[in-house]
Design a protein around this motif. Structure first.
Motif, mmCIF file in Angstrom:
data_model
loop_
_atom_site.group_PDB
_atom_site.id
_atom_site.type_symbol
_atom_site.label_atom_id
_atom_site.label_comp_id
_atom_site.label_asym_id
_atom_site.label_seq_id
_atom_site.Cartn_x
_atom_site.Cartn_y
_atom_site.Cartn_z
ATOM 1 N N ASP A 59 -2.576 20.421 27.111
ATOM 2 C CA ASP A 59 -1.328 20.116 26.705
ATOM 3 C C ASP A 59 -1.045 18.884 27.417
ATOM 4 O O ASP A 59 -0.508 18.752 28.651
ATOM 5 C CB ASP A 59 -0.029 20.969 27.076
ATOM 6 C CG ASP A 59 1.159 20.693 26.335
ATOM 7 O OD1 ASP A 59 1.276 19.866 25.541
ATOM 8 O OD2 ASP A 59 2.300 21.194 26.912
ATOM 9 N N ASP A 60 -1.516 17.703 26.819
ATOM 10 C CA ASP A 60 -1.297 16.648 27.430
ATOM 11 C C ASP A 60 -0.039 15.595 26.797
ATOM 12 O O ASP A 60 -0.015 14.507 27.069
ATOM 13 C CB ASP A 60 -2.569 15.728 27.560
ATOM 14 C CG ASP A 60 -3.300 15.667 26.335
ATOM 15 O OD1 ASP A 60 -2.727 16.031 25.111
ATOM 16 O OD2 ASP A 60 -4.475 15.080 26.199
ATOM 17 N N GLY A 61 0.470 16.186 25.865
ATOM 18 C CA GLY A 61 1.489 15.693 25.273
ATOM 19 C C GLY A 61 1.126 14.832 24.072
ATOM 20 O O GLY A 61 2.074 13.886 23.401
ATOM 21 N N LEU A 62 -0.199 14.757 23.541
ATOM 22 C CA LEU A 62 -0.629 14.039 22.641
ATOM 23 C C LEU A 62 -0.861 14.966 21.159
ATOM 24 O O LEU A 62 -0.966 16.198 21.285
ATOM 25 C CB LEU A 62 -2.049 13.523 22.903
ATOM 26 C CG LEU A 62 -2.198 12.624 24.024
ATOM 27 C CD1 LEU A 62 -3.682 12.090 24.080
ATOM 28 C CD2 LEU A 62 -1.426 11.311 23.898
ATOM 29 N N THR A 63 -0.560 14.208 20.174
ATOM 30 C CA THR A 63 -1.011 15.047 18.853
ATOM 31 C C THR A 63 -2.305 15.005 18.422
ATOM 32 O O THR A 63 -3.021 14.305 19.186
ATOM 33 C CB THR A 63 0.149 14.299 17.518
ATOM 34 O OG1 THR A 63 -0.430 12.893 17.574
ATOM 35 C CG2 THR A 63 1.410 14.008 17.738
ATOM 36 N N ILE A 64 -2.684 15.624 17.460
ATOM 37 C CA ILE A 64 -3.870 15.918 17.084
ATOM 38 C C ILE A 64 -4.457 14.450 16.808
ATOM 39 O O ILE A 64 -5.495 14.124 17.111
ATOM 40 C CB ILE A 64 -4.127 16.545 15.867
ATOM 41 C CG1 ILE A 64 -3.510 18.366 16.308
ATOM 42 C CG2 ILE A 64 -5.395 16.723 15.461
ATOM 43 C CD1 ILE A 64 -3.552 19.334 15.191
ATOM 44 N N THR A 65 -3.742 13.706 15.937
ATOM 45 C CA THR A 65 -3.909 12.292 15.369
ATOM 46 C C THR A 65 -4.286 11.409 16.577
ATOM 47 O O THR A 65 -5.091 10.749 16.775
ATOM 48 C CB THR A 65 -2.906 11.745 14.507
ATOM 49 O OG1 THR A 65 -2.930 12.842 13.387
ATOM 50 C CG2 THR A 65 -3.388 10.374 14.074
ATOM 51 N N GLU A 66 -3.279 11.562 17.522
ATOM 52 C CA GLU A 66 -3.445 10.579 18.772
ATOM 53 C C GLU A 66 -4.639 10.896 19.668
ATOM 54 O O GLU A 66 -5.289 10.119 20.001
ATOM 55 C CB GLU A 66 -1.971 10.758 19.634
ATOM 56 C CG GLU A 66 -1.011 10.139 18.937
ATOM 57 C CD GLU A 66 0.248 10.495 20.055
ATOM 58 O OE1 GLU A 66 1.321 9.808 19.594
ATOM 59 O OE2 GLU A 66 0.237 11.465 20.553
ATOM 60 N N ARG A 67 -4.850 12.386 19.885
ATOM 61 C CA ARG A 67 -6.064 12.677 20.803
ATOM 62 C C ARG A 67 -7.397 12.067 19.981
ATOM 63 O O ARG A 67 -8.208 11.769 20.542
ATOM 64 C CB ARG A 67 -6.011 14.478 20.588
ATOM 65 C CG ARG A 67 -7.075 14.596 21.513
ATOM 66 C CD ARG A 67 -7.061 16.237 22.245
ATOM 67 N NE ARG A 67 -5.877 16.533 22.656
ATOM 68 C CZ ARG A 67 -4.944 17.172 22.551
ATOM 69 N NH1 ARG A 67 -4.545 17.713 21.156
ATOM 70 N NH2 ARG A 67 -3.726 17.594 22.835
ATOM 71 N N ALA A 68 -7.477 12.152 18.495
ATOM 72 C CA ALA A 68 -8.437 11.985 17.829
ATOM 73 C C ALA A 68 -8.896 10.258 17.808
ATOM 74 O O ALA A 68 -10.047 10.029 18.277
ATOM 75 C CB ALA A 68 -8.343 12.309 16.242
ATOM 76 N N TYR A 69 -7.600 9.358 17.925
ATOM 77 C CA TYR A 69 -7.729 8.115 18.165
ATOM 78 C C TYR A 69 -8.358 7.811 19.585
ATOM 79 O O TYR A 69 -9.124 6.844 19.842
ATOM 80 C CB TYR A 69 -6.590 7.463 17.793
ATOM 81 C CG TYR A 69 -6.275 7.202 16.472
ATOM 82 C CD1 TYR A 69 -7.242 6.595 15.552
ATOM 83 C CD2 TYR A 69 -5.385 7.810 15.696
ATOM 84 C CE1 TYR A 69 -6.936 6.172 14.221
ATOM 85 C CE2 TYR A 69 -4.951 7.492 14.606
ATOM 86 C CZ TYR A 69 -5.879 6.753 13.658
ATOM 87 O OH TYR A 69 -5.690 6.432 12.377
ATOM 88 N N ALA A 70 -7.813 8.635 20.572
ATOM 89 C CA ALA A 70 -8.238 8.303 21.733
ATOM 90 C C ALA A 70 -9.638 8.683 22.148
ATOM 91 O O ALA A 70 -10.541 7.949 22.714
ATOM 92 C CB ALA A 70 -7.375 9.371 22.915
ATOM 93 N N GLU A 71 -10.094 9.770 21.434
ATOM 94 C CA GLU A 71 -11.582 10.168 21.576
ATOM 95 C C GLU A 71 -12.488 8.852 20.877
ATOM 96 O O GLU A 71 -13.619 8.528 21.485
ATOM 97 C CB GLU A 71 -11.948 11.252 20.835
ATOM 98 C CG GLU A 71 -11.414 12.588 21.387
ATOM 99 C CD GLU A 71 -11.856 13.970 21.094
ATOM 100 O OE1 GLU A 71 -12.587 13.814 19.961
ATOM 101 O OE2 GLU A 71 -11.300 14.757 21.233
#
Length: 124
Positions: A59-71
């Motif tokens: 739980d880092d406060g990111l949405t699924i989309t934000e996490r995918a863009y970060a990767e």
């Protein structure tokens, strides 16, 4: 370069799996049942699904989309293009996957970084 495609496919599969799990979770939470046994079963399944999702993604406060863009951004920062003294492309790709490219990058001078791609020139 094959392993890059496999890694990307694995990432996409993981994201799709997570998206399906979240959709299932929301559908299970949206359905209201009059039977108490069904309600308890849904709550147990929901809790198990939440625990599984939490174990996969912190739980880092990111949405699924934000996490995918970060990767994707993290992967792109390892992408490099190396040119020789005549400005001819010598090698390109992910530095994490190619030892030859990594050695060329270590020998070359850093030029610039644009859109997550790093450009280098080997001066002869």
């Amino acid at each position: 370069m094959n392993s890059s495609k496999v890694k990307t496919q694995k990432n996409l599969s993981a994201i799709l799996g997570l998206a399906l799990a979240v959709i299932t979770l929301f559908q299970a939470g949206a359905v209201k049942s009059n039977e108490s046994a069904n309600s308890n079963l849904t709550s147990i399944e929901e809790a198990q699904l939440r625990a599984e999702i939490d174990s996969i993604f912190p739980d880092d406060g990111l949405t699924i989309t934000e996490r995918a863009y970060a990767e994707i951004a993290a992967e792109q920062t390892n992408y490099a293009k190396v040119f020789n003294a005549n400005n001819e492309l010598v090698a390109q790709g992910l530095t994490t996957e190619s030892d030859e490219l990594r050695q060329l990058v270590n020998q070359a001078d850093f030029l610039t970084q644009v859109s997550g791609q790093k450009y280098y020139r080997i001066s002869e």
